[in-house]
Write an enzyme that holds these catalytic residues in place. Structure first.
Site, PDB file in Angstrom:
ATOM      1  N   ALA A   8      -3.635   8.542   3.539  1.00  7.05           N
ATOM      2  CA  ALA A   8      -2.513   8.338   2.677  1.00  7.05           C
ATOM      3  C   ALA A   8      -1.266   8.917   3.079  1.00  7.05           C
ATOM      4  CB  ALA A   8      -3.061   8.544   1.061  1.00  7.05           C
ATOM      5  N   GLN A   9      -1.415  10.382   3.285  1.00  8.67           N
ATOM      6  CA  GLN A   9      -0.074  11.051   3.823  1.00  8.67           C
ATOM      7  C   GLN A   9       0.560  10.654   4.874  1.00  8.67           C
ATOM      8  OE1 GLN A   9       1.909  13.343   2.322  1.00  8.67           O
ATOM      9  NE2 GLN A   9       0.854  12.991   0.555  1.00  8.67           N
ATOM     10  N   VAL A  22       0.841 -13.069   4.925  1.00 12.40           N
ATOM     11  CA  VAL A  22       1.687 -13.339   6.190  1.00 12.40           C
ATOM     12  C   VAL A  22       0.964 -14.084   6.953  1.00 12.40           C
ATOM     13  CG1 VAL A  22       2.816 -12.047   8.017  1.00 12.40           C
ATOM     14  CG2 VAL A  22       2.554 -11.003   5.801  1.00 12.40           C
ATOM     15  N   GLU A  74     -18.181  10.614  -0.362  1.00 17.76           N
ATOM     16  CA  GLU A  74     -18.005  10.720  -1.898  1.00 17.76           C
ATOM     17  C   GLU A  74     -18.726   9.558  -2.406  1.00 17.76           C
ATOM     18  OE1 GLU A  74     -13.685   9.763  -1.421  1.00 17.76           O
ATOM     19  OE2 GLU A  74     -13.270  12.029  -2.059  1.00 17.76           O
ATOM     20  N   ASP A 112      -1.354   2.531   8.084  1.00 15.66           N
ATOM     21  CA  ASP A 112      -2.491   2.565   9.132  1.00 15.66           C
ATOM     22  C   ASP A 112      -2.410   1.435  10.354  1.00 15.66           C
ATOM     23  OD1 ASP A 112      -4.060   4.136   7.567  1.00 15.66           O
ATOM     24  OD2 ASP A 112      -5.452   2.782   6.723  1.00 15.66           O
ATOM     25  N   GLY A 171       0.711  -1.202  -0.071  1.00 18.19           N
ATOM     26  CA  GLY A 171      -0.009  -0.039  -0.101  1.00 18.19           C
ATOM     27  C   GLY A 171       1.141   1.290  -0.042  1.00 18.19           C
ATOM     28  N   PHE A 172       0.223   2.286   0.450  1.00 20.08           N
ATOM     29  CA  PHE A 172       1.095   3.547   0.080  1.00 20.08           C
ATOM     30  C   PHE A 172       2.382   3.483   1.063  1.00 20.08           C
ATOM     31  CE2 PHE A 172      -3.094   5.483  -0.754  1.00 20.08           C
ATOM     32  CZ  PHE A 172      -2.882   6.206  -1.909  1.00 20.08           C
TER      33      PHE A 172
END
Lengths: 427, 427
Positions: free
Chosen positions: A326-327, A95, A183, A313, A30-31
């Protein structure tokens, strides 16, 4: 085959015999995981990226896949291509166990991985908070497969009632007034207003409802009040029924029961709230905090196992929890990569500092809110353009950038006549 | 709601009470069905298009989905959007029975459809010719879901052997030397040569094989000899192992047994040959010819039921069988639409005449053959450009035209560094 000067696995020899550089294993594409791999690009290490999928998903646009503007392949990027471009290896697998004592990661397929440094970045999963019926009847939109399931179920249900004449309308309940819920609800309402009358003349748009249910007294809680008000008004203008201070007590096959006893019709319930660490994390023997997130020190390392970093996260700095966006994921991933490089150079670790760049959400065509940190609070078409630009820039690969730009252009410019990606038919 | 001047279904009234125009039911949203609907656009009839999917699939590019250049949504077009633009209704459902006596079509869902004219255009399905194991172990590429299954199985298998180290290579056997088989084998071999070494450094490209098996003594039988020779040479140059005059006797989980006793390794077998009418057609009580195709007269009508037209792959003019390609499907569909218009105007039917425009196949980058009827026989980059142009023009909708153009551009221009659409992971 021609001779290959780079270290490479040969039959009968293990890679460790050939490549003696320290081995960094990064769990999750991921990010956070990709940022870690990228920041280790020039470090004197061998990197293995692990993910259960062979692609990385750009989660912020999953709702556009769920609503048929984009194809799944437009917002996913092959993990092997990414690994090849950053000099890493990729290993596909889930995992199962982590053993910090022997520094070993076991996967569901293939041999174990031994690591010198481990970067845990495999994110979180949907949390139903124990609400009865939620796991069974609500549709999350947290993975590519889930976004497709939402799209297919939605099309399938509309096709069904159009064919049978059983109903002239339908209600979608979206649970959660964060960015994803806003959204999703805004996009669905806009589709109801523009595309539905053209494609489903058998149905009555006035009987197709979108309800957004939020437990607190406001939507988009982290945004500035003016932006929240704008978003709420834009949702209402598109016909979204906003239900604030409404806790979900139970999700039933065709309805949602609220804590105050109200039963809302729900031919489909979209679960756009709540994440927590996967249950499997418990078995790894690391200290877990709120939502099952693994507790790390200010330098993102596990105190008892300083060769383990936790980013994105799934990690939480005990006294300074970061938003699950995301940041922070990208920045913590980068910090872990840089810290490993420092440690290998004999330097000390540094405390992670989060640079808040702000947050954004789109309601629909030419309508968004952008809360830029230490900057302007934007609404409307300007916020929408910033949102488009930032998201397209953040995508991996020019193919996806081009395809997403065009996919969103077709959605927002063509509107009523616009083509949507039609789902494969649920059974 | 505002008053609507056009006839429209109202609650409690059936559409027949409101719209008294003759009802044309078109079964199947493929090339033939869409052509029929389109040519009835201005006719004084009410048209209902029926398909089991809510989209129309552009079958000639399915192999590009199977090999990850295109997303499924790029080559499918919403049947409801098509219906809306042509003034037709769309009904999603699978045809179960047709009763020519009562002029009734029954679907698996919803009420029956009564027709004044019926256009049967629901195509054919994969035919395994009774080869043992073929239906169980071979992968057809005739529908969108099947193309995705090929892609996912291929990626999944390579990921599996890369993770476990069980093998350093794999063999794909493509059965059938027609256009689909040639395109599939050529594309796979090109991917093996360009993308595989970059994405799967664990594997040895020299141990990844693509075999094309053809029963007759040549590939692309309907093409001019010079084009067939060119195609065979281009396939061999890309490393495809051509096996001509090789009949498949049995498909096993990991191999293909040929009639001469040879057993070919096959970690995946792609079935790119043979189509026949679906078994269900038998119950419709219409005369069936070769491959179960419904026999029609020269005007494409069923002799015993002159209000039934059969067009596309599922129909056959007894003394003049047409090739099962897009052009005959489109032209027969148009002819049926025009004939219905003539009949309603009190005119007689006319015999269908096929205008052969030629045929094409792509082997890989800048390499194709185009056998243009009454025109030049092209090979190489010129044929490839003609192929690109014709296919993109033939697609439905500007969105798909733009996306396919770009998808193929990324495939053929970026090559080794090119991003491919990575499959969702088979279980």
């Amino acid at each position: 085959m021609t001779a290959d000067p780079s270290p490479r696995q040969q039959p009968g020899r293990s890679i460790e015999d050939v490549d003696t550089r320290p081995h960094v294993v990064v769990l999750g594409a991921g990010f956070a995981g990709l940022a870690a791999v990228r920041s280790l690009r020039k470090a004197p290490v061998r990197v293995t990226l692990v993910d259960r999928h062979s692609y990385s998903t750009f989660q912020p646009l999953l709702y556009q896949v769920a609503t048929g503007a984009l194809n799944p392949g437009d917002i996913t990027y092959g993990a092997r291509g990414f690994a090849a471009h950053t000099g890493a290896s990729f290993r596909k697998g889930e995992v199962t166990t982590i053993d910090p004592e022997t520094r070993t990661v076991s996967l569901d397929v293939g041999p174990d991985l031994r690591y010198d440094y481990l970067v845990i970045a495999n994110g979180v999963t949907t949390n139903y908070f124990g609400v009865p019926g939620a796991a069974e009847h609500a549709f999350p939109i947290y993975t590519r497969a889930e976004a497709l399931a939402v799209r297919d179920r939605m099309t399938g249900y509309l096709d069904h009632i159009a064919a049978t004449g059983e109903a002239r309308g339908a209600t979608v309940v979206v649970v959660g007034g964060g960015a994803t819920g806003v959204e999703m609800a805004g996009t669905l309402a806009e589709l109801r207003n523009t595309v539905l009358p053209d494609r489903y003349p058998e149905l009555d748009p006035d009987e197709v409802h979108v309800v957004l249910v939020e437990m607190t007294d406001k939507i988009l809680p982290p945004f500035a009040p003016r932006l929240r008000d704008y978003a709420a008004e834009q949702l209402r203008r598109r016909g979204v029924e906003l239900r604030l201070e409404a806790a979900v007590k139970e999700v039933r096959p065709d309805s949602v029961l609220l804590a105050d006893g109200t039963e809302l019709d729900a031919h489909m319930t979209v679960w756009a709230t709540g994440v927590a660490a996967h249950d499997r994390v418990k078995s790894w023997g690391l200290t877990q905090g709120r939502g099952g997130r693994i507790v790390v020190g200010g330098d993102l390392r596990v105190p008892e196992h300083p060769e383990i970093f936790v980013v994105g996260d799934i990690g939480v700095i005990d006294d300074d929890p970061l938003p699950q966006l995301a940041q922070p994921a990208i920045q913590t991933g980068q910090h872990a990569g840089r810290t490993i490089t420092r440690l290998l150079a004999g330097e000390s670790t540094e405390r992670f500092h989060y640079k808040d760049k702000g947050t954004m959400a789109t309601i629909g065509r030419a309508s968004a809110v952008a809360d830029i940190a230490h900057g302007p609070k934007l609404v409307g078409v300007l916020a929408w353009l910033v949102w488009m630009f930032v998201h397209i820039f953040a995508l991996l690969g020019n193919r996806n950038r081009v395809f997403v730009t065009l996919g969103l252009a077709f959605r927002y410019l063509a509107q009523r006549r616009g083509q949507i990606v039609v789902g494969d038919d649920p059974g």
